[in-house]
Design a protein around this motif. Structure first.
Motif, PDB file in Angstrom:
ATOM      1  N   PHE A   4       0.875  -1.173   0.000  1.00  0.00           N
ATOM      2  CA  PHE A   4       0.000   0.000   0.000  1.00  0.00           C
ATOM      3  C   PHE A   4       0.907   1.217   0.000  1.00  0.00           C
ATOM      4  CE2 PHE A   4      -2.241  -3.343   2.253  1.00  0.00           C
ATOM      5  CZ  PHE A   4      -3.536  -3.264   1.784  1.00  0.00           C
ATOM      6  N   GLU A   5       0.641   2.154  -0.903  1.00  0.00           N
ATOM      7  CA  GLU A   5       1.519   3.316  -1.024  1.00  0.00           C
ATOM      8  C   GLU A   5       0.658   4.573  -0.953  1.00  0.00           C
ATOM      9  OE1 GLU A   5       5.209   2.707  -2.284  1.00  0.00           O
ATOM     10  OE2 GLU A   5       5.094   4.459  -0.965  1.00  0.00           O
ATOM     11  N   GLY A   6       0.650   5.233   0.206  1.00  0.00           N
ATOM     12  CA  GLY A   6      -0.105   6.481   0.375  1.00  0.00           C
ATOM     13  C   GLY A   6      -1.580   6.346   0.041  1.00  0.00           C
ATOM     14  N   VAL A   7      -2.197   5.218   0.462  1.00  0.00           N
ATOM     15  CA  VAL A   7      -3.567   4.931   0.062  1.00  0.00           C
ATOM     16  C   VAL A   7      -4.582   5.727   0.886  1.00  0.00           C
ATOM     17  CG1 VAL A   7      -5.331   3.133   0.036  1.00  0.00           C
ATOM     18  CG2 VAL A   7      -3.022   2.633  -0.787  1.00  0.00           C
ATOM     19  N   SER A   8      -5.507   6.405   0.193  1.00  0.00           N
ATOM     20  CA  SER A   8      -6.601   7.105   0.865  1.00  0.00           C
ATOM     21  C   SER A   8      -7.934   6.720   0.231  1.00  0.00           C
ATOM     22  CB  SER A   8      -6.426   8.629   0.753  1.00  0.00           C
ATOM     23  OG  SER A   8      -5.263   9.028   1.426  1.00  0.00           O
ATOM     24  N   LYS A   9      -8.972   6.733   1.061  1.00  0.00           N
ATOM     25  CA  LYS A   9     -10.322   6.457   0.562  1.00  0.00           C
ATOM     26  C   LYS A   9     -11.318   7.228   1.418  1.00  0.00           C
ATOM     27  CE  LYS A   9     -13.786   4.400  -1.443  1.00  0.00           C
ATOM     28  NZ  LYS A   9     -14.061   4.588  -2.871  1.00  0.00           N
ATOM     29  N   SER A  10     -12.221   7.982   0.769  1.00  0.00           N
ATOM     30  CA  SER A  10     -13.233   8.736   1.516  1.00  0.00           C
ATOM     31  C   SER A  10     -14.613   8.258   1.134  1.00  0.00           C
ATOM     32  CB  SER A  10     -13.141  10.236   1.191  1.00  0.00           C
ATOM     33  OG  SER A  10     -11.823  10.676   1.328  1.00  0.00           O
ATOM     34  N   PHE A  11     -15.518   8.370   2.077  1.00  0.00           N
ATOM     35  CA  PHE A  11     -16.936   8.142   1.788  1.00  0.00           C
ATOM     36  C   PHE A  11     -17.669   9.429   2.102  1.00  0.00           C
ATOM     37  CE2 PHE A  11     -15.554   3.794   2.966  1.00  0.00           C
ATOM     38  CZ  PHE A  11     -15.795   3.185   1.752  1.00  0.00           C
ATOM     39  N   GLY A  13     -16.896  12.552   1.839  1.00  0.00           N
ATOM     40  CA  GLY A  13     -16.141  13.580   2.548  1.00  0.00           C
ATOM     41  C   GLY A  13     -15.430  13.088   3.794  1.00  0.00           C
ATOM     42  N   ALA A  14     -15.904  11.966   4.377  1.00  0.00           N
ATOM     43  CA  ALA A  14     -15.246  11.440   5.574  1.00  0.00           C
ATOM     44  C   ALA A  14     -14.130  10.497   5.150  1.00  0.00           C
ATOM     45  CB  ALA A  14     -16.245  10.725   6.460  1.00  0.00           C
ATOM     46  N   LYS A  15     -12.934  10.721   5.657  1.00  0.00           N
ATOM     47  CA  LYS A  15     -11.809   9.866   5.274  1.00  0.00           C
ATOM     48  C   LYS A  15     -11.871   8.547   6.027  1.00  0.00           C
ATOM     49  CE  LYS A  15      -8.468  12.320   2.855  1.00  0.00           C
ATOM     50  NZ  LYS A  15      -7.089  12.465   2.479  1.00  0.00           N
ATOM     51  N   ALA A  16     -12.059   7.470   5.309  1.00  0.00           N
ATOM     52  CA  ALA A  16     -12.100   6.157   5.955  1.00  0.00           C
ATOM     53  C   ALA A  16     -10.690   5.590   6.053  1.00  0.00           C
ATOM     54  CB  ALA A  16     -13.005   5.211   5.167  1.00  0.00           C
ATOM     55  N   LEU A  32      -4.796  -6.451  10.257  1.00  0.00           N
ATOM     56  CA  LEU A  32      -5.195  -5.047  10.343  1.00  0.00           C
ATOM     57  C   LEU A  32      -6.089  -4.963  11.566  1.00  0.00           C
ATOM     58  CD1 LEU A  32      -6.190  -4.529   6.599  1.00  0.00           C
ATOM     59  CD2 LEU A  32      -4.054  -3.850   7.693  1.00  0.00           C
ATOM     60  N   VAL A  33      -5.639  -4.247  12.589  1.00  0.00           N
ATOM     61  CA  VAL A  33      -6.439  -4.179  13.803  1.00  0.00           C
ATOM     62  C   VAL A  33      -6.829  -2.732  14.079  1.00  0.00           C
ATOM     63  CG1 VAL A  33      -5.416  -6.236  14.827  1.00  0.00           C
ATOM     64  CG2 VAL A  33      -4.416  -4.005  15.304  1.00  0.00           C
ATOM     65  N   GLY A  34      -7.864  -2.583  14.877  1.00  0.00           N
ATOM     66  CA  GLY A  34      -8.351  -1.253  15.212  1.00  0.00           C
ATOM     67  C   GLY A  34      -9.795  -1.354  15.643  1.00  0.00           C
ATOM     68  N   THR A  35     -10.290  -0.276  16.225  1.00  0.00           N
ATOM     69  CA  THR A  35     -11.681  -0.275  16.655  1.00  0.00           C
ATOM     70  C   THR A  35     -12.593  -0.173  15.442  1.00  0.00           C
ATOM     71  OG1 THR A  35     -11.397   2.068  16.928  1.00  0.00           O
ATOM     72  CG2 THR A  35     -11.266   0.750  18.923  1.00  0.00           C
ATOM     73  N   SER A  36     -13.912  -0.315  15.650  1.00  0.00           N
ATOM     74  CA  SER A  36     -14.836  -0.155  14.531  1.00  0.00           C
ATOM     75  C   SER A  36     -14.677   1.251  13.973  1.00  0.00           C
ATOM     76  CB  SER A  36     -16.281  -0.324  14.993  1.00  0.00           C
ATOM     77  OG  SER A  36     -16.372  -1.322  15.950  1.00  0.00           O
ATOM     78  N   GLY A  37     -14.741   1.354  12.660  1.00  0.00           N
ATOM     79  CA  GLY A  37     -14.622   2.667  12.040  1.00  0.00           C
ATOM     80  C   GLY A  37     -13.177   3.114  11.878  1.00  0.00           C
ATOM     81  N   SER A  38     -12.242   2.199  12.110  1.00  0.00           N
ATOM     82  CA  SER A  38     -10.844   2.594  11.967  1.00  0.00           C
ATOM     83  C   SER A  38     -10.393   2.486  10.509  1.00  0.00           C
ATOM     84  CB  SER A  38      -9.956   1.719  12.843  1.00  0.00           C
ATOM     85  OG  SER A  38     -10.109   0.368  12.473  1.00  0.00           O
ATOM     86  N   GLY A  39     -11.244   1.924   9.664  1.00  0.00           N
ATOM     87  CA  GLY A  39     -10.907   1.843   8.246  1.00  0.00           C
ATOM     88  C   GLY A  39     -10.256   0.541   7.845  1.00  0.00           C
ATOM     89  N   LYS A  40     -10.206  -0.426   8.761  1.00  0.00           N
ATOM     90  CA  LYS A  40      -9.483  -1.668   8.442  1.00  0.00           C
ATOM     91  C   LYS A  40     -10.198  -2.492   7.381  1.00  0.00           C
ATOM     92  CE  LYS A  40     -11.179  -3.914  12.728  1.00  0.00           C
ATOM     93  NZ  LYS A  40     -12.348  -3.027  12.944  1.00  0.00           N
ATOM     94  N   LEU A 209      -4.656   0.486  13.067  1.00  0.00           N
ATOM     95  CA  LEU A 209      -5.299   1.622  12.407  1.00  0.00           C
ATOM     96  C   LEU A 209      -6.194   2.348  13.381  1.00  0.00           C
ATOM     97  CD1 LEU A 209      -6.205  -0.371   9.247  1.00  0.00           C
ATOM     98  CD2 LEU A 209      -4.993   1.797   9.126  1.00  0.00           C
ATOM     99  N   HIS A 210      -6.283   3.660  13.210  1.00  0.00           N
ATOM    100  CA  HIS A 210      -7.172   4.453  14.046  1.00  0.00           C
ATOM    101  C   HIS A 210      -7.650   5.629  13.212  1.00  0.00           C
ATOM    102  CE1 HIS A 210      -8.856   5.726  17.843  1.00  0.00           C
ATOM    103  NE2 HIS A 210      -8.337   6.925  17.701  1.00  0.00           N
ATOM    104  N   HIS A 211      -8.956   5.793  13.099  1.00  0.00           N
ATOM    105  CA  HIS A 211      -9.523   6.848  12.260  1.00  0.00           C
ATOM    106  C   HIS A 211      -8.882   6.895  10.891  1.00  0.00           C
ATOM    107  CE1 HIS A 211     -11.947   8.022  15.500  1.00  0.00           C
ATOM    108  NE2 HIS A 211     -11.081   8.750  16.172  1.00  0.00           N
TER     109      HIS A 211
END
Lengths: 310, 400
Positions: A4-11, A13-16, A32-40, A209-211
């Motif tokens: 993964f190289e500088g990967v971004s994804k929004s839904f 307007g909100a950055k997932a 890939l670990v994190g709370t719900s909504g962390s984008g994993k 992952l977080h936010h």
């Protein structure tokens, strides 16, 4: 294997997923670990293009996934989801054969492969091949789900909280099977989970992952010993982080040579977790356990003080 | 797609661990009707009302005794829940009841006709209808509750064969219904075919348009609300009004585009009838397609996509097979509804079985009305049974 190289994804307007850079080496299991909504989950679904990246790139075996046809790509990548998603109108056999049939394998080859996979996931083919999903338990269904994902010998397996919906003893059994399967097949696995224990048990690498941001990557031992931030520490148990650290560390990491070997009781293996060692100490009322086979072949001991050593 | 046959249902699903109440009740009602109501009605001519003859008078002690014996057999079978093949036997006896009562009515009609001259009309009375309907109910009840497919079908097929043989034998030719048919059998066949054409065309229209709407509502859930609101309004227009309402616009349309008239499109006749039937079928079809697709587990669709099925393969291998039971049920309900509604098409000059009903109403000839109405009912029942059978073939195992 995957980069993964500088990967971004929004839904809307909100950055997932926000500028994630991460590599997963061939033949390893990465969580890939994190709370719900962390984008994993979002990050996972970008790999087989169930979602498309907004920015950055994902390379699969050196190739940018956006340059591969989604359907071809997905047939090369196994996919397991929490709700399993077996086709209820097809037998176990037919379910497992899904991707090989899409790829046009001969029926003899498919039959052989299905039997082999049922054995691999611990379901005797004679008993299960012709049954329907609704005749199986939740754990058996997920075993079929894993077999189906592995059917066409994918180099990469994506798993989205695969064992989240089964009870804890079943989950442990499935995790053990997955570890054994991965050792045999060498498949690279990218796994999403919010279960700390599962991540520590299964994976060589954790990516926290977080936010939508990647906070830390590393082996379970390193992440739990040196959490990079308060968020990471909080995710791995907050005040109970120390207990989870015992799950990530092994007896061999802390045992030392004792001359003479002065401990009593049944020796413990070097690859047992420190949690197991502590549990035995508590249960047997000892603060020292004998250890079998240190790295140099000598026997050693593990003291209670070794567990708290920084 | 199907499992090996012979999966047994769980024991608690097997109804009738005690006395089987419904067949007993039906038998009691049939018995009461036989004792109280007229089995056939004899009238001096086609238009006058007649006097009822009891089963005893119409069929003699032999016939009456045989029918009573069948009722007793059914009641006895119903009271023995442990008996194997009990439902099949009750079904066969019920079919026997239907065939035998019709045969007895036919014989009575021949005798009365011989005795009282050509103008005499013998029609079926309340007692006959109660008995016939009792047989039908028993048959339907058995088919509904019987788990095995073969045992479901056997009594139904046997009864159909029996009725067909009876009709073909000419034994019923003196019944007034048959005589109404005999004087216009060519017209009858024409209108029957016309009825089927109207229904088929309306159904095709409803399936294509309604199917597309249902699919759209499934793909775009935010559109589903308004779409179904509009369809609901269409459905609330009284059926007769909808047929009439279409006359105006279509007449205007053909006035503007005379070429349409050459295609057979006009304000009255088949065009508005088919359009109205299609509009009526729109809501049930769209709803059924939408409900069927929505009931497909989302996980299965996600897994299908995740494993690399193309959109077409997802539809073929996942959506359609999993929605099939609902889709077939939709087809069945819509077809039955349209067969019934197509009767009204006669009012706007489109023909069909309604022709006889409205002619009969005009002439106060009850048997002519019955000829049209019974035919429509029989058509609807046949369509219903056939599509139920088809649905059974596509569902696996009865224990599901």
């Amino acid at each position: 294997m995957i980069r993964f190289e500088g990967v971004s994804k929004s839904f809307g307007g909100a950055k997932a997923v926000d500028d994630v850079t991460l590599s997963v080496a061939r033949g390893t299991i990465c969580a890939l670990v994190g709370t719900s909504g962390s984008g994993k989950s979002t990050l996972l679904r970008l790999v087989n293009r169930l979602l498309e990246v907004d920015a950055g790139s994902i390379r699969f075996d050196g190739e940018d996934v956006t340059r591969l046809a989604p359907v071809e790509l997905r047939r090369r990548v196994g996919y397991v989801i929490q709700s399993v998603g077996l086709f209820p109108h097809w037998t176990v056999e037919r379910n497992i054969a899904t991707v090989p049939r899409l790829l046009g394998w001969s029926s003899a080859r498919i039959g052989e492969r299905v039997a082999e996979l049922l054995d691999l996931v611990g379901l005797p083919p004679g008993l299960h091949a012709r049954r329907y999903p609704d005749e199986l338990s939740g754990g058996q269904q997920q075993r079929v789900g894993v077999a189906r994902a592995l059917a066409a010998e994918p180099e990469l397996l994506l798993m989205d909280e695969p064992f989240g919906a089964v009870d804890p003893p079943t989950r442990r059994g499935l995790q053990d099977s997955l570890i054994a399967i991965q050792r045999r097949t060498g498949t690279t696995i990218l796994l999403v989970t919010h279960d700390v224990e599962e991540a520590i048990r299964l994976c060589g690498t954790l990516a926290v992952l977080h936010h939508g941001r990647l906070l830390q990557t590393g082996t379970p031992a390193s992440v739990l010993t040196h959490p990079a931030s308060d968020e990471v520490a909080r995710f791995f148990g907050g005040p109970l982080l120390g207990l989870n650290r015992l799950k990530a560390l092994r007896v061999g990491d802390r045992a030392h040579v004792a001359d003479p070997p002065a401990a009593e009781g049944e020796p413990i293996d070097t690859d047992a977790t420190l949690e197991t060692a502590l549990a035995r100490m508590v249960a047997e009322g000892r603060s020292r356990l004998p250890v079998r086979h240190l790295a140099d072949g000598r026997s050693g001991v593990l003291d209670l003080a070794d567990l708290v050593r920084p | 797609m199907r499992s090996p046959a012979g999966r047994q249902p769980a024991p608690f699903l097997r109804a009738g661990s005690g006395l089987d109440g419904l067949p007993l009740l039906i038998c009691a009602i049939a018995l009461a009707a036989l004792l109280l109501g007229g089995f056939v009605v004899v009238a001096p001519n086609r238009l006058q009302s007649g006097t009822p003859l009891s089963l005893w008078q119409a069929a003699g002690p032999g016939g009456a005794g045989a029918l009573l014996a069948l009722l007793v057999v059914i009641a006895t079978l119903a009271a023995r829940p442990a008996l194997r093949f009990r439902r099949v036997l009750i079904g066969l006896a019920a079919g026997g009841l239907m065939v035998m009562s019709l045969a007895l009515a036919g014989s009575a009609a021949s005798e009365q006709g011989l005795a009282a001259g050509r103008l005499t009309r013998v029609s079926l009375g309340a007692g006959f209808w109660t008995l016939f309907m009792a047989g039908l109910l028993l048959l339907a009840d058995g088919a509904e509750r019987e788990p095995s497919r073969a045992n479901k079908a056997l009594p139904l097929l046997a009864t159909l064969l029996g009725l067909a043989a009876l009709l073909a034998s000419g034994h019923l030719s003196q019944l007034s219904l048959a005589r109404e048919y005999a004087v216009r059998h060519q017209a009858y066949l024409d209108e029957l075919v016309r009825h089927l054409q109207l229904t088929g065309a309306g159904l095709a229209l409803a399936l294509v348009a309604g199917g597309a709407i249902g699919l759209l509502a499934y793909r775009r859930p935010q559109r589903a609300g308004p779409v179904f609101a509009v369809l609901n309004i269409v459905q609330t227009i009284p059926s007769l009004a909808l047929f009439a309402l279409l006359i105006g616009p279509l007449t205007m349309l053909t006035a503007l585009l005379p070429a349409l008239r050459q295609l057979g499109i006009a304000g009255i006749g088949p065009a508005p009838a088919i359009l109205a039937l299609g509009l009526y079928g729109l809501l049930p079809v769209a709803r059924g397609v939408h409900a069927g697709l929505s009931a497909v587990p989302g996980a299965a669709v996600e897994a299908a996509r995740g494993m690399g099925m193309t959109e077409g393969q997802i539809v073929r291998h996942t959506l359609v097979p999993l929605a099939l039971p609902t889709l077939l049920q939709t087809l069945r309900l819509t077809l039955v509804q349209l067969i019934g509604l197509a009767v009204l098409a006669a009012l706007i000059g489109a023909g069909g079985l309604g022709t006889f009903i409205f002619q009969g109403l005009g002439q106060t000839a009850a048997d002519l009305v019955l000829l049209g109405a019974l035919s429509a009912i029989a058509l609807a029942l046949l369509a219903d049974t056939a599509l139920r059978g088809l649905a059974l073939l596509f569902t696996r195992g009865p224990a599901r």
